[in-house]
Design a protein around this motif. Sequence first.
Motif, mmCIF file in Angstrom:
data_model
loop_
_atom_site.group_PDB
_atom_site.id
_atom_site.type_symbol
_atom_site.label_atom_id
_atom_site.label_comp_id
_atom_site.label_asym_id
_atom_site.label_seq_id
_atom_site.Cartn_x
_atom_site.Cartn_y
_atom_site.Cartn_z
ATOM 1 N N ILE A 124 21.776 30.591 17.504
ATOM 2 C CA ILE A 124 21.926 29.141 16.509
ATOM 3 C C ILE A 124 22.206 28.096 17.592
ATOM 4 O O ILE A 124 21.650 27.035 17.322
ATOM 5 N N GLU A 125 22.958 28.311 18.573
ATOM 6 C CA GLU A 125 23.403 27.110 19.547
ATOM 7 C C GLU A 125 22.073 26.688 20.122
ATOM 8 O O GLU A 125 21.980 25.400 20.567
ATOM 9 N N GLU A 126 21.050 27.700 20.714
ATOM 10 C CA GLU A 126 20.149 27.074 21.379
ATOM 11 C C GLU A 126 19.406 26.316 20.593
ATOM 12 O O GLU A 126 18.635 25.415 20.918
ATOM 13 N N GLN A 127 19.132 26.694 19.210
ATOM 14 C CA GLN A 127 18.021 26.217 18.131
ATOM 15 C C GLN A 127 18.776 24.772 17.955
ATOM 16 O O GLN A 127 18.192 23.600 17.712
ATOM 17 N N ALA A 128 20.088 24.491 17.919
ATOM 18 C CA ALA A 128 20.903 23.317 17.428
ATOM 19 C C ALA A 128 20.743 22.633 18.569
ATOM 20 O O ALA A 128 20.457 21.107 18.320
ATOM 21 N N GLU A 129 20.583 22.870 19.919
ATOM 22 C CA GLU A 129 20.606 22.033 20.968
ATOM 23 C C GLU A 129 19.063 21.444 21.085
ATOM 24 O O GLU A 129 18.690 20.398 21.385
ATOM 25 N N TYR A 184 25.902 22.509 10.217
ATOM 26 C CA TYR A 184 25.053 22.150 11.163
ATOM 27 C C TYR A 184 24.028 21.153 10.109
ATOM 28 O O TYR A 184 23.716 21.437 9.112
ATOM 29 N N TYR A 185 24.050 19.659 10.912
ATOM 30 C CA TYR A 185 22.970 18.790 10.237
ATOM 31 C C TYR A 185 22.239 18.401 11.210
ATOM 32 O O TYR A 185 22.287 18.599 12.351
ATOM 33 N N ASP A 186 20.682 18.166 10.716
ATOM 34 C CA ASP A 186 19.809 17.767 11.727
ATOM 35 C C ASP A 186 20.128 16.153 11.859
ATOM 36 O O ASP A 186 20.942 15.513 11.416
ATOM 37 N N ARG A 203 21.251 22.129 7.818
ATOM 38 C CA ARG A 203 20.593 23.009 8.417
ATOM 39 C C ARG A 203 20.925 24.354 8.233
ATOM 40 O O ARG A 203 20.032 25.382 8.331
ATOM 41 N N ALA A 204 22.222 24.377 8.522
ATOM 42 C CA ALA A 204 22.672 25.941 8.467
ATOM 43 C C ALA A 204 24.189 25.822 8.131
ATOM 44 O O ALA A 204 24.825 24.629 8.632
ATOM 45 N N VAL A 205 24.845 26.956 7.230
ATOM 46 C CA VAL A 205 26.202 26.747 6.764
ATOM 47 C C VAL A 205 26.837 28.036 6.739
ATOM 48 O O VAL A 205 26.070 29.009 6.676
ATOM 49 N N GLY A 247 25.928 18.440 19.608
ATOM 50 C CA GLY A 247 27.102 18.461 18.311
ATOM 51 C C GLY A 247 28.089 18.024 18.389
ATOM 52 O O GLY A 247 28.907 18.155 19.637
ATOM 53 N N PHE A 248 28.862 17.646 17.284
ATOM 54 C CA PHE A 248 30.387 17.238 17.307
ATOM 55 C C PHE A 248 31.067 18.535 16.550
ATOM 56 O O PHE A 248 30.563 19.122 15.758
ATOM 57 N N TYR A 249 32.416 18.464 16.936
ATOM 58 C CA TYR A 249 33.187 19.651 16.483
ATOM 59 C C TYR A 249 34.295 18.732 15.537
ATOM 60 O O TYR A 249 34.965 18.038 16.019
ATOM 61 N N SER A 250 34.186 18.961 14.144
ATOM 62 C CA SER A 250 34.970 17.882 13.391
ATOM 63 C C SER A 250 35.517 18.828 12.188
ATOM 64 O O SER A 250 34.607 19.349 11.370
ATOM 65 N N ARG A 251 36.619 18.687 12.394
ATOM 66 C CA ARG A 251 37.456 19.597 11.303
ATOM 67 C C ARG A 251 37.400 18.720 9.972
ATOM 68 O O ARG A 251 38.518 17.972 9.697
ATOM 69 N N PHE A 252 36.162 18.729 9.200
ATOM 70 C CA PHE A 252 36.103 17.621 8.211
ATOM 71 C C PHE A 252 37.040 17.816 7.162
ATOM 72 O O PHE A 252 37.391 16.506 6.742
ATOM 73 N N LYS A 253 37.513 18.604 6.684
ATOM 74 C CA LYS A 253 38.542 18.764 5.610
ATOM 75 C C LYS A 253 39.904 17.801 6.076
ATOM 76 O O LYS A 253 40.534 17.358 5.349
#
Length: 609
Positions: free
Chosen positions: A84-89, A65-67, A73-75, A108-114
Amino acid sequence: MSNPSRPPYSGTQRKLVLAFDVGTTFSGISYSILDPGQVPEIRGVTRYPAQEHVGGDSKIPTIIYYDRQGAVRAVGAEAMRDGIEEQAEDEEWVKAEWQVAQHVSNFGFYSRFKLHLRPKSKSAGHVRETIPPLPEGKTAIQIFADFLRYLHQCAKAYIEETHANGPALWKGLEAQTYFVLTHPNGWEGAQQSLMRKAAAATGLIPDTPQGQARLSFVTEGEASLHFCIQSGLTSEAMKSGKGIMIVDAGGGTIDISTYKQTSAEVKSFEEIAAPQCHFQGSIFVTRKAEEFLETFLKGSRFVDDIPLIKKCFDKTTKLRFRKEDEAQYIKFGTLKDRDPKLNIRSGQLKLLGTDVASFFEPSVKCIIESIEQQCAASKTPIASVFLVGGFAASEWLFKQIKEAFSEKGLDVSRPDSHVNKAVADGAVSFYIDHFVAARVSKVAYGIDIHTNYQPTSPEHRLRAHTVFENDDGQIEIPGLFSTILSKDTTVSETTEFKRSYYLVAASPTDPILRLLSILIKCYKGSAKAQKFFVDTEPDDAFSTLCHVRADTSQLHISPRKSGKGRARHYRVDFDVILSFGLTELTAQIAWKENGVEKRSPAEIVYDLD
């Protein structure tokens, strides 16, 4: 992973080996402290921040998670804790992870970064169609670097907390820490280069030749082989003298590798077929389920529940499904959630077993066909197939693969435990034990050239409109590919593949003679000739691998006579040398001066587009 047959560490200096397996859905860490004269032991990190089952799980979710300012912010498990989802929102964080998702909330975005680092191949077209964008302002390298940094912090905390005098131990080994990163079988130099950049950006290693020497790579297939060997799983299969196949079924990719043992005394193995990598891992089963749900529930009041239903399917149904004649039930709601027309009763969605089986079909078909191709390509009969990786836990997948080959005399098995740590443990074993002495090239490698025009050749006459006169007066025809290393070639770690070329110019100071820059390409087609015209193959059969550059500014170049009344010309003869025995490409340019071969420390610049 302790192995009494492993010899004592023969080095003279204590060192730490850290292996990071950044997977599609979960990631893990394994390590070994190498003490001179002591038998190395491989350990896994089994404690992470916010992890529910401390000591019982060796992996964490591949999530960050990024701000809005781009700060982490969280890994990992921290990004999955309750609330966590409420805090993220509320705080408008953005999320980078592997999971495929079309229903993206406003936080948030769902991004399979690798997967953004993957080779851009035609066979991975369905990945391009489903892969979500990266979080705004973040590159794949930056996200990968942030995740590596977190894994490094977790390793540091674990070693400091579990070993006697841990903080002093860690501090004393920091300058002697060697890293191993795993990657899918299909990844090559360009992807390794990106991973190197990420490792240097985190500060894991200095961005110097000495620092880069502390980082190595291993394919997930080869790491899994090392795990199977060290776990004793291959012993019976090897007694027959036949080959074994490793099918690493992960979240994103299916990696298939085939080996035979060449020496029992020193446990030496070699690849006997070119390894394969397919984007048909478990996340694509979930994606098929999601597509089905989007169609099935379209227009109903349950359409907003699709993300939750998909999540429940992913955690339970996908793993326990084993019979297509049995209905599957996904619990997602309350007793009030009911719609008999949609097979929803008491908050449970009923799915036909045949529908669930269809979600698996592309992955099952891919694995079966790949195993058959590996068997056909190998000159050594295959005795056993070992199914490892997180996707191997699927009862249906294992049952389908086993049944497909039961009548063909091919034994299919899977470890009964710890499949999720196979790659990380195997990566450390790769560094320590180094069992694989020879590998098979997956594609051909070479360069574009031009050659003397031959008017009697039908192929040359067909392209006569492209001919030109070179600076040495020769009539040349362009557009040929010269193979340096052919596909399906067995390559030992000490083997070099060399081919001779030359460049000419009208002046000895011409830049093309003083800074050699050679573009090396991969060829994935079926042509077997050492030299052939590029226009006879489809465009997507070729891709740029890298540029190899060498400084020849100090080379003395004597003038040569030119034909057809031309002035003198200047020529540099050189060899392009490729070595693919290790898991990374090395390339050099060599030339002779006064009869003595000289080699330049070649700069390799990968094409990252």
